[in-house]
Design a protein around this motif. Structure first.
Motif, PDB file in Angstrom:
ATOM      1  N   ILE A 149      67.912   3.634  41.951  1.00 51.32           N
ATOM      2  CA  ILE A 149      66.508   3.202  41.906  1.00 51.32           C
ATOM      3  C   ILE A 149      65.581   4.411  41.759  1.00 51.32           C
ATOM      4  CG2 ILE A 149      64.673   2.153  43.286  1.00 51.32           C
ATOM      5  CD1 ILE A 149      66.824   0.256  44.406  1.00 51.32           C
ATOM      6  N   VAL A 150      65.875   5.498  42.464  1.00 54.22           N
ATOM      7  CA  VAL A 150      65.052   6.705  42.319  1.00 54.22           C
ATOM      8  C   VAL A 150      65.153   7.251  40.904  1.00 54.22           C
ATOM      9  CG1 VAL A 150      64.831   9.115  43.031  1.00 54.22           C
ATOM     10  CG2 VAL A 150      65.090   7.337  44.747  1.00 54.22           C
ATOM     11  N   SER A 151      66.371   7.251  40.340  1.00 49.68           N
ATOM     12  CA  SER A 151      66.547   7.724  38.967  1.00 49.68           C
ATOM     13  C   SER A 151      65.722   6.889  37.997  1.00 49.68           C
ATOM     14  CB  SER A 151      68.027   7.678  38.589  1.00 49.68           C
ATOM     15  OG  SER A 151      68.216   8.110  37.260  1.00 49.68           O
ATOM     16  N   ALA A 152      65.759   5.557  38.186  1.00 49.67           N
ATOM     17  CA  ALA A 152      64.984   4.681  37.304  1.00 49.67           C
ATOM     18  C   ALA A 152      63.482   4.898  37.496  1.00 49.67           C
ATOM     19  CB  ALA A 152      65.356   3.224  37.581  1.00 49.67           C
ATOM     20  N   ALA A 153      63.045   5.057  38.758  1.00 50.02           N
ATOM     21  CA  ALA A 153      61.618   5.248  39.024  1.00 50.02           C
ATOM     22  C   ALA A 153      61.124   6.566  38.438  1.00 50.02           C
ATOM     23  CB  ALA A 153      61.360   5.201  40.529  1.00 50.02           C
ATOM     24  N   LEU A 154      61.904   7.639  38.604  1.00 44.91           N
ATOM     25  CA  LEU A 154      61.503   8.929  38.042  1.00 44.91           C
ATOM     26  C   LEU A 154      61.460   8.882  36.521  1.00 44.91           C
ATOM     27  CD1 LEU A 154      63.511  11.388  40.337  1.00 44.91           C
ATOM     28  CD2 LEU A 154      61.040  11.024  40.331  1.00 44.91           C
ATOM     29  N   SER A 155      62.448   8.208  35.917  1.00 42.34           N
ATOM     30  CA  SER A 155      62.466   8.103  34.456  1.00 42.34           C
ATOM     31  C   SER A 155      61.270   7.308  33.957  1.00 42.34           C
ATOM     32  CB  SER A 155      63.770   7.443  33.997  1.00 42.34           C
ATOM     33  OG  SER A 155      64.893   8.220  34.383  1.00 42.34           O
ATOM     34  N   PHE A 186      65.632  10.770  33.208  1.00 42.98           N
ATOM     35  CA  PHE A 186      65.023  11.151  31.940  1.00 42.98           C
ATOM     36  C   PHE A 186      63.654  11.764  32.219  1.00 42.98           C
ATOM     37  CE2 PHE A 186      61.991  10.002  28.582  1.00 42.98           C
ATOM     38  CZ  PHE A 186      62.556  10.678  27.521  1.00 42.98           C
ATOM     39  N   ALA A 187      63.359  12.877  31.559  1.00 38.55           N
ATOM     40  CA  ALA A 187      62.074  13.537  31.797  1.00 38.55           C
ATOM     41  C   ALA A 187      61.546  14.115  30.501  1.00 38.55           C
ATOM     42  CB  ALA A 187      62.217  14.648  32.840  1.00 38.55           C
ATOM     43  N   VAL A 188      60.244  14.235  30.434  1.00 39.24           N
ATOM     44  CA  VAL A 188      59.580  14.920  29.330  1.00 39.24           C
ATOM     45  C   VAL A 188      58.646  15.955  29.927  1.00 39.24           C
ATOM     46  CG1 VAL A 188      59.710  13.013  27.688  1.00 39.24           C
ATOM     47  CG2 VAL A 188      57.777  13.167  29.270  1.00 39.24           C
ATOM     48  N   PRO A 209      54.237   9.590  41.327  1.00 43.05           N
ATOM     49  CA  PRO A 209      54.142   9.179  42.733  1.00 43.05           C
ATOM     50  C   PRO A 209      53.821   7.693  42.901  1.00 43.05           C
ATOM     51  CG  PRO A 209      52.997  11.257  42.411  1.00 43.05           C
ATOM     52  CD  PRO A 209      53.359  10.751  41.054  1.00 43.05           C
ATOM     53  N   ALA A 210      52.991   7.124  42.002  1.00 42.72           N
ATOM     54  CA  ALA A 210      52.651   5.703  42.125  1.00 42.72           C
ATOM     55  C   ALA A 210      53.878   4.826  41.905  1.00 42.72           C
ATOM     56  CB  ALA A 210      51.550   5.347  41.126  1.00 42.72           C
ATOM     57  N   ILE A 211      54.702   5.161  40.910  1.00 40.74           N
ATOM     58  CA  ILE A 211      55.913   4.375  40.651  1.00 40.74           C
ATOM     59  C   ILE A 211      56.896   4.519  41.810  1.00 40.74           C
ATOM     60  CG2 ILE A 211      57.846   4.043  39.078  1.00 40.74           C
ATOM     61  CD1 ILE A 211      55.088   3.201  37.997  1.00 40.74           C
ATOM     62  N   ILE A 229      66.473   7.022  50.475  1.00 40.39           N
ATOM     63  CA  ILE A 229      66.369   8.027  49.404  1.00 40.39           C
ATOM     64  C   ILE A 229      65.066   7.869  48.622  1.00 40.39           C
ATOM     65  CG2 ILE A 229      67.416   8.810  47.240  1.00 40.39           C
ATOM     66  CD1 ILE A 229      70.126   8.392  48.521  1.00 40.39           C
ATOM     67  N   PRO A 230      64.606   6.648  48.271  1.00 40.18           N
ATOM     68  CA  PRO A 230      63.289   6.536  47.631  1.00 40.18           C
ATOM     69  C   PRO A 230      62.149   7.088  48.485  1.00 40.18           C
ATOM     70  CG  PRO A 230      64.534   4.539  47.247  1.00 40.18           C
ATOM     71  CD  PRO A 230      65.330   5.355  48.216  1.00 40.18           C
ATOM     72  N   LEU A 231      62.225   6.904  49.807  1.00 47.15           N
ATOM     73  CA  LEU A 231      61.178   7.461  50.667  1.00 47.15           C
ATOM     74  C   LEU A 231      61.205   8.993  50.654  1.00 47.15           C
ATOM     75  CD1 LEU A 231      61.345   5.042  53.733  1.00 47.15           C
ATOM     76  CD2 LEU A 231      59.424   5.331  52.147  1.00 47.15           C
ATOM     77  N   VAL A 232      62.401   9.566  50.647  1.00 44.20           N
ATOM     78  CA  VAL A 232      62.508  11.029  50.557  1.00 44.20           C
ATOM     79  C   VAL A 232      61.927  11.517  49.231  1.00 44.20           C
ATOM     80  CG1 VAL A 232      64.123  12.967  50.413  1.00 44.20           C
ATOM     81  CG2 VAL A 232      64.482  11.161  52.109  1.00 44.20           C
TER      82      VAL A 232
END
Length: 650
Positions: A149-155, A186-188, A209-211, A229-232
């Protein structure tokens, strides 16, 4: 990048592919589109960079800025040049750059459309994160789910940031998947957000941060075992230090932002303790500093609260604060105090190290002169080295230097001894190895007045040739001295063939004088030599005016002998003596003299005309900074930048 060569020797021009942002809160961002590098500048700083439209050197631009009265404070000027070169805003002639790859990113969204929804998502996610009970992962699958979920949120946050940057008119640069990170995502590269208006920058900083906050809030509500982990990740994205971008949104006084030339110094002389202390004082006076400090405290309390939820110790209960309130307050206060103490300790260490080095060198030299001179063991190699290092003998052919070294003998003299052999008609010539010797001249009353001090590396017994118009000097030791001595007649046979009188005047008379005065203490030796070569000795009769108040200043002068009177509007201001100087304020400001200087008695000074002075100053940044410091002290305010009323036009 060698700062000395960059600021004195190389020629630069503005890069061909530059883009400028609009003026936001007094700053604009200049971007090299080929290399994807940025520089935040003020309007005044950009005017300086525009002077590099055609290839020219840094001294030429500084001279033009002084002439047009648009010069920045010199520390800021040199910092701006070095930062512009590092960011490829200024390029050396025939220098190529490798273009940075750009994504063909087509998706875009206007920042003004998403900034409010993003703020709502951020606040809602944070509230949900605190509203429900937290749980640690119960199994490995819960941990893996949190990572996914963190990977998806960051992407998704990176994609949204890229859309905001593109929608605001910026560019998006590719970055490969961060497989080596945990979690991979994934990042740009959205660093082009710095080119956007304030709303665009805030929206881009808020997107990820909003996502993350939304994902963490929903998980705490629905699947608390996946939420750790999402909270961290959310806490890290909102961190107030160590590169956290969200804290940059907090601005109480956006009109007083600092440019890149005013922070993160790379110019060596801007690392002095006094300069760093000025930056520190400016920071603590800025409202944003205290706002971000308060944000850091709130962030810390939030971490404590979340940690309490995970450990089943709710921090909002009265029982928690009765049991731990003092500890929490002490921990926060101690952390802030530790940061302040660490900063002050580091600054004190740098300050003490700089001053201890100077004091240690002075003490060693003092001890050597008074107690170590008689213990020096000097051989033929020492004589050869001393002759080769001498500014006077350096112009002799190598065989003649060797001959001088062979004929020299070691002589020693006690303190306060008159050296008659070096008087008005010298019979010997000596190179000082250790100690100090004073040169004196008879006054009309018959007493002796000291006019110069010679020290290690200087010659005594040659001043009658170096100063043919005033050859009557008397010498006296000021400390125990050790000399390499040769008969004057033998030395003349070698010196007269190869060293003209003008060179002797520069190296044997003016150079030792300049090396001892306070003005030149921080100059490079080559700069002192150059000033000695450029300056001319002027004789002024008692009562004559050297320059008049309100007249355009044409010369910079250093008092060589006697003293002068400074007055303003007929009122006596000061009496200046040997080693003092005047004329620098009018020349640096390109203005008329602020006071009148007249000879109190027969008077001699080293004078350099305006064009040579400006050329010399602009090619030697340590000289320029020292003159700026002294001029600002004399004026009671910073000499640069010039404001209306700071100068008088002719």
């Amino acid at each position: 990048m060698d700062p000395h060569l960059t600021l004195s020797a190389f020629s630069f021009s503005l890069a061909p592919a530059l883009q400028r942002s609009e003026l936001i809160n007094g700053l604009r961002v200049v971007k090299n589109q080929s290399t994807k590098t940025y520089l935040r500048v003020t309007t005044a700083q950009w005017h300086i960079l525009e002077m590099f439209a055609a290839p020219c050197s840094v001294p030429a631009v500084l001279s033009r800025a002084l002439d047009t009265r648009t010069c920045l404070p010199l520390g800021e000027f040199y910092e701006l040049i070095l930062k512009a070169v590092r960011a490829n805003i200024l390029l050396k002639k025939d220098t190529g750059v490798t273009p940075a790859p750009v994504y063909g990113w087509r998706l875009g969204v206007r920042p003004a459309l998403v900034i409010r929804p993003l703020a709502v998502l951020l606040v809602t996610g944070v509230v949900l994160s605190f509203a429900f009970q937290h749980h640690l992962p119960a199994s490995l699958s819960d941990t893996f789910a949190g990572l996914v979920i963190v990977s998806a949120a960051l992407s998704f946050g990176s994609v949204l940031t890229a859309c905001i940057v593109r929608g605001g008119g910026g560019e998006v640069f590719p970055i490969p998947w961060h497989w080596w990170r945990l979690p991979p995502y994934f990042a740009v590269d959205s660093s082009d957000a710095i080119m956007l208006p304030t709303v665009g920058q805030q929206a881009a900083a808020m997107a990820t941060p909003a996502i993350l906050a939304t994902a963490a809030g929903i998980l705490v509500w629905q699947r608390p075992e996946w939420s750790f982990i999402p909270l961290v990740a959310l806490a890290l994205s909102l961190r107030p230090i160590f590169g956290g971008k969200f804290a940059g949104i907090i601005r109480f006084n956006p009109s007083d932002l600092l440019s890149d030339a005013e922070t993160g110094f790379i110019f060596p002389l801007n690392h002095r303790p006094s300069k760093r202390w000025q930056s520190f004082i400016r920071a603590i006076r800025h409202a944003d500093t205290w706002a971000r400090l308060a944000y850091g405290v709130v962030w810390t309390l939030a971490i404590i609260c979340v940690g309490g939820r995970f450990t089943d110790t709710p921090p909002w209960t009265v029982a928690f604060w009765e049991a731990n309130g003092v500890r929490v307050a002490v921990a926060i206060g101690a952390s802030l105090a530790a940061l302040a103490l660490g900063y002050l300790t580091w600054e004190f260490y740098l300050f003490a190290r700089e001053h201890v080095r100077n004091r240690r060198s002075v003490f060693r030299l003092w001890h050597r002169r008074w107690f170590g001179g008689n213990q020096l063991v000097l051989h033929a190699a020492d004589r050869a080295k001393a002759v080769n290092d001498s500014a006077v003998f350096r112009g002799l052919p190598s065989p003649d230097r060797q001959q001088l070294a062979l004929e020299m003998q070691v002589t020693r003299h006690r303190v306060w001894r008159a050296l008659h052999e070096y008087g008005p008609v010298p019979s010997k010539l000596s190179l000082i190895v250790s100690g100090r010797i004073g040169l004196y001249r008879k006054t009309p009353s018959g007493s002796l007045q000291r006019v110069q001090v010679l020290a290690e590396g200087d010659l005594v017994g040659l001043h009658d040739r170096a100063d043919p118009n005033h050859p009557e000097y008397f010498a006296r030791t000021l400390t125990p001295v050790t000399l390499f001595t040769i008969e004057r007649a033998a030395a003349d046979r070698i010196i007269q063939q190869h060293i003209p009188v003008g060179t002797l005047t520069n190296t044997a008379l003016k150079l030792p004088f300049l090396r001892r005065i306070s003005l030149c203490q921080n100059w490079h030796f080559q700069a002192v030599e150059r000033f000695a070569t450029l300056s001319a000795i002027l004789d002024v009769r008692a009562g004559n005016v050297i320059f008049h108040e309100s007249q355009f200043t044409q010369n910079f002068s250093v008092i060589f002998e006697s003293e002068a009177e400074v007055s303003q509007r007929g009122r006596h201001l000061a009496t200046i003596h040997s080693g003092d100087f005047f004329g620098e304020i009018g020349l640096l400001q390109n203005s008329s003299a602020t006071a009148q200087v007249s000879a109190k008695r027969d008077f001699r000074c080293l004078s350099i005309n305006r064009l040579e002075f400006l050329r010399f100053v602009t090619h030697n940044y340590s000289v320029a900074l020292e003159l700026e410091r002294v001029s600002s002290t004399r004026l009671g305010r910073a000499i640069f930048p010039l404001n209306k009323g700071n100068f008088r036009s002719t």
